[in-house]
Design a protein around this motif. Sequence first.
Motif, PDB file in Angstrom:
ATOM      1  N   ASP A 307       1.003  -1.314   0.079  1.00  0.00           N
ATOM      2  CA  ASP A 307       0.087   0.106   0.034  1.00  0.00           C
ATOM      3  C   ASP A 307       0.958   1.451   0.077  1.00  0.00           C
ATOM      4  O   ASP A 307       0.549   2.400  -0.570  1.00  0.00           O
ATOM      5  N   ALA A 308       1.923   1.073   0.698  1.00  0.00           N
ATOM      6  CA  ALA A 308       2.861   2.325   0.804  1.00  0.00           C
ATOM      7  C   ALA A 308       3.581   2.538  -0.563  1.00  0.00           C
ATOM      8  O   ALA A 308       4.587   3.450  -0.494  1.00  0.00           O
ATOM      9  N   SER A 309       3.799   1.594  -1.249  1.00  0.00           N
ATOM     10  CA  SER A 309       4.493   1.636  -2.476  1.00  0.00           C
ATOM     11  C   SER A 309       4.046   2.343  -3.895  1.00  0.00           C
ATOM     12  O   SER A 309       2.575   2.566  -3.684  1.00  0.00           O
ATOM     13  N   SER A 310       4.637   2.299  -4.951  1.00  0.00           N
ATOM     14  CA  SER A 310       3.991   3.073  -6.058  1.00  0.00           C
ATOM     15  C   SER A 310       3.011   2.365  -6.906  1.00  0.00           C
ATOM     16  O   SER A 310       2.058   2.920  -7.563  1.00  0.00           O
ATOM     17  N   VAL A 311       2.818   0.932  -6.381  1.00  0.00           N
ATOM     18  CA  VAL A 311       1.705   0.349  -6.970  1.00  0.00           C
ATOM     19  C   VAL A 311       0.435   0.296  -5.829  1.00  0.00           C
ATOM     20  O   VAL A 311      -0.469  -0.407  -6.388  1.00  0.00           O
ATOM     21  N   GLY A 312       0.517   0.940  -4.913  1.00  0.00           N
ATOM     22  CA  GLY A 312      -0.475   0.971  -4.027  1.00  0.00           C
ATOM     23  C   GLY A 312      -2.155   1.340  -4.549  1.00  0.00           C
ATOM     24  O   GLY A 312      -1.904   2.494  -5.279  1.00  0.00           O
ATOM     25  N   PHE A 368      -0.707   0.211  13.599  1.00  0.00           N
ATOM     26  CA  PHE A 368      -2.124   0.611  13.296  1.00  0.00           C
ATOM     27  C   PHE A 368      -2.092   1.764  12.551  1.00  0.00           C
ATOM     28  O   PHE A 368      -2.429   2.218  11.495  1.00  0.00           O
ATOM     29  N   GLU A 369      -1.157   2.721  13.346  1.00  0.00           N
ATOM     30  CA  GLU A 369      -1.195   4.178  12.697  1.00  0.00           C
ATOM     31  C   GLU A 369      -0.514   4.118  11.361  1.00  0.00           C
ATOM     32  O   GLU A 369      -0.724   5.085  10.428  1.00  0.00           O
ATOM     33  N   LEU A 370       0.605   3.426  10.963  1.00  0.00           N
ATOM     34  CA  LEU A 370       1.159   3.247   9.844  1.00  0.00           C
ATOM     35  C   LEU A 370       0.351   2.577   8.781  1.00  0.00           C
ATOM     36  O   LEU A 370       0.979   2.116   7.708  1.00  0.00           O
ATOM     37  N   LYS A 371      -0.594   2.058   9.041  1.00  0.00           N
ATOM     38  CA  LYS A 371      -1.486   1.387   7.981  1.00  0.00           C
ATOM     39  C   LYS A 371      -0.828  -0.188   7.870  1.00  0.00           C
ATOM     40  O   LYS A 371      -0.917  -0.550   6.635  1.00  0.00           O
ATOM     41  N   ASN A 372      -0.314  -0.620   8.836  1.00  0.00           N
ATOM     42  CA  ASN A 372       0.703  -1.849   8.527  1.00  0.00           C
ATOM     43  C   ASN A 372       0.274  -2.897   9.645  1.00  0.00           C
ATOM     44  O   ASN A 372       0.855  -3.848  10.052  1.00  0.00           O
ATOM     45  N   ALA A 373      -1.095  -2.920  10.161  1.00  0.00           N
ATOM     46  CA  ALA A 373      -1.476  -3.904  11.096  1.00  0.00           C
ATOM     47  C   ALA A 373      -2.262  -5.235  10.560  1.00  0.00           C
ATOM     48  O   ALA A 373      -2.676  -5.942  11.275  1.00  0.00           O
TER      49      ALA A 373
END
Length: 451
Positions: A307-312, A368-373
């Motif tokens: 999600d944090a990458s260029s293909v998110g 959770f804050e980093l959208k990585n949960a």
Amino acid sequence: MASKTLKTTAIALSAAALLLGATACGNKANNTADNTNTGTNAGTNAGGNKGDEKVTITFQNIYPDPETPSYKMLHSIVDQYQKDHPNVTIELDTLNTDQQKLKLKTQAASKEVPDITIVNPSAQMKPFVDAGLFAPLNDMLDQNGLKDTFQKGLLDYYSFDNNVYALPDGNNIEVVYYNKDLFAQAGITEVPTTYEQFIDDVKKLKAKNITPIAIGEKDSWTGSFLFMNVLLRTNGGPGFLQDVQDGKKTFNDPAFVDAVSKMQDLIQAKAFNEGATSVDYNTGGNLFKTGKAAMMIMGTWETGAIDASSVGGKVGAFKFPTVGGKGDPDQFMLAPGSAFAISANSEHLQATKDFLNYFMLNMPKKQFELKNAVGSGQIIEGDFKAAGYSDLAISVLDLFKGVKGGDLAFDNTMKPAIAQAHLSSIQNMFVQKVDPAAVAQEHQAAFDANK
């Protein structure tokens, strides 16, 4: 340790626990933040951190990529702890997964394990525990209610003789991530549900000069992890390795030979990036995250990084297909996470326990804050949708709802010597065409020699 059956049940329960959090609504996300913040000052006045005593804690980790949420989580928590505890220095030893495994083996041989290191569950960590290299963490788990933050049954994978020796960073399943744009370019309108369709899609992608699947097989566990999906299907369900250990089957069983054959079909179809065995895990993953490959078959821990990458926004996920009409797509490769263990010989044992207690209490909130949960091993009672999680993340969380058990990775199940023979054998398939029956016999010979 718990039996295989109990462990599989535990994973299913863990998935259910995660989804309880995922579907929670109202003010749950704020409650999580409040609850997690109670751990922010945990350990401030605990033994080992008192006064002006200078303490350096070496923290070996596998979060090397600055672009990933996991890296940001690690550095955020460590930086805050050092700010709150000016007498404590957290020295990070950051490596990729295979580098860390090799380094730890060398350190273990000389009994110089870092204060905190990374281990994988069950069979992989048992030799270190048997050698007395890790400290039991039961007392630290009881500190500040940390034990209750973990999903039910998950800690069993890291326990021996009623002692917990490591704390996991996640609890995941393996899925097939795919780039929707690249699928469309190849004329693929639906995700495959059978292996035959899967191979056909690989050929369609190749015809458009698109790399079908990204992999970093220099880190040999990646090919093994994928292969075990095939075996899970050809065997008609989980438990093949357990049956081998119990003497009910051998590696010469048709299910294993067929799995090798089907894996070879995929490799011979040129499904993977060129020079896969010279590409490490992070580099292989970045081929997918930069839009240079159509698929990546990996654990759901990758969701946040994608999600944090260029293909998110362009990525979906689907279940590994049936193979030859066999297998249940709702049975997955299960991946209780890599875990944090503390050296039994740490010069600052209590201070290290205090820091790890703080780290684990704060990790769920930061993830959770980093959208990585997605794939957390700890219960997160947050409204993921309201918090802005992506469609991909929500769809992956939905996959957890249907988990009907599965298998652990080969190297988390078999003794290290057998696992190493397996990893080398699968890696060799990426280099040259093999005789599946001969590969099966190689496995059986390694098993017989290391029972």
